[in-house]
Scaffold this active site. Structure first.
Site, PDB file in Angstrom:
ATOM      1  N   LYS A  59       0.803  -1.231   0.000  1.00 45.76           N
ATOM      2  CA  LYS A  59       0.000   0.000   0.000  1.00 45.76           C
ATOM      3  C   LYS A  59       0.839   1.287   0.000  1.00 45.76           C
ATOM      4  CE  LYS A  59      -4.178  -1.838   2.106  1.00 45.76           C
ATOM      5  NZ  LYS A  59      -5.174  -1.750   3.159  1.00 45.76           N
ATOM      6  N   ASP A  89      -9.952   2.925   2.240  1.00 41.08           N
ATOM      7  CA  ASP A  89     -10.049   2.191   3.517  1.00 41.08           C
ATOM      8  C   ASP A  89     -10.744   3.026   4.605  1.00 41.08           C
ATOM      9  OD1 ASP A  89      -8.950  -0.280   2.881  1.00 41.08           O
ATOM     10  OD2 ASP A  89      -6.904   0.342   3.330  1.00 41.08           O
TER      11      ASP A  89
END
Ligand code: NAP
Length: 295
Positions: A77, A113
């Site tokens: 990420k 997220d």
């Protein structure tokens, strides 16, 4: 599953997927492909295991093959940001990308997220304004959650972590992004953590403690000191009920597991890929079925 099963039209199939290492545990393929079938979309979503050393080549491959969109999971990420043409402010803010869009060869990174986390709390009727949050962990998930909790107007945040320096780094990032929210950092298991738990309105586990296969793990062993209106949120979704969640349930606290966050971050990725939200109910059911089939 073969592309032809999902996509009888053949020809112009848009390929999407998730890159991670490991990635075989991911239920994102089942979740997105069920939604594509239901919406009769000529798309297919696959899981690609990409070793960290191959990340740059994998992203170059996305460009060369015209892959329409990717999700990004552990451990890529943060590192993936160096390989993209553009990183949107939502991802820059948290220092991590979990969604890539291929716009005519230009690769743009986003982060859904935090959005997924906040949406799943709203879905469960949790009001954030005025609550004091304690975040256990300071990794990728904690970064997105801490910044979005601050933006959502919580009264204060304490970040506790095995490595206290990382908690302090994250606290500094949140203070910089949302200066009006009081943010503290401390080591896991310290007196400061105990004090924060005494006044907590929301505790979020952002560590893998309790995750399959180490299901006996827990980031907290005693929940007696938590106030009765405290909400326990575990970002883990395998197993569906972690040891922390079972303990909180016994204590009579409101408990939320990580599946809602997974579904909402995926549905939000559709906004960037297709310009509309993914079908939450279909995605939730498909992810639940995939996880149950595995247990
Ligand atoms: P990460 O970046 O690797 O961070 C892991 C965090 O957990 C770090 O703060 C680390 O502390 C701590 N930690 C790891 N092992 C530990 C141990 N044995 N004892 C104490 N602390 C430990 O991982 P991540 O991406 O943030 O993921 C963390 C959790 O969030 C995972 O369980 C993952 O499944 C979950 N998650 C869920 C979703 C969802 O959609 N539901 C999305 C993303 C992540 P140190 O800093 O000391 O190493």
């Amino acid at each position: 599953m073969f592309v032809s099963e999902v996509n009888p039209q053949g020809g112009h199939t848009r390929i999407l997927g998730v890159i991670g290492h490991p990635v075989s545990h991911s239920v994102s393929p089942q979740m997105h492909n069920a939604a594509f079938r239901e919406q009769k979309m000529n798309c297919f979503y696959a899981a690609f295991a990409v070793h960290p050393a191959d990340l740059g080549q994998a992203i170059a491959g996305m460009r060369a093959l015209g892959i329409a969109g990717l999700n990004v999971t552990i451990p890529h990420k943060e590192a993936v940001m160096d390989h993209l043409d553009e990183v949107a402010p939502s991802a820059r803010q948290v220092g991590a990308v979990n969604t890539i869009v291929n716009r005519k060869g230009k690769l743009i990174g986003y982060n859904t997220d935090g959005w997924g986390f906040i949406s799943s709390l709203e879905e469960q009727g949790v009001r954030l304004v005025g609550r004091r949050a304690v975040i256990l962990g300071a990794g990728g998930a904690a970064r997105a959650i801490a910044v979005h909790l601050a933006l959502a107007g919580v009264a204060g945040i304490t970040i506790t972590n095995r490595t206290p320096e990382r908690a302090e780094e994250l606290a500094a990032l949140v203070r910089e992004t949302v200066p009006e929210v009081a943010v503290e950092a401390c080591g896991a298991g310290t007196i400061q953590e105990r004090q924060a738990l005494l006044g907590a309105g929301l505790v979020v586990n952002c560590t893998p403690l309790g995750m399959h296969p180490e299901v006996h793990g827990t980031p907290l062993s005693d929940l007696a000191l938590l106030p009765g209106d405290c909400v326990i949120y575990d970002t883990i979704y395998t197993p569906a009920e972690t040891r922390l969640m079972a303990m909180a349930q016994q204590r009579g606290l409101q408990v939320i597991g990580g599946l809602g966050m997974l579904v909402h971050q995926g549905a939000c990725a559709w906004e960037y890929w297709f310009g509309r939200r993914g079908p939450i109910d279909i995605m939730h059911q498909a992810a639940t079925d995939a996880l149950e089939g595995r247990e």
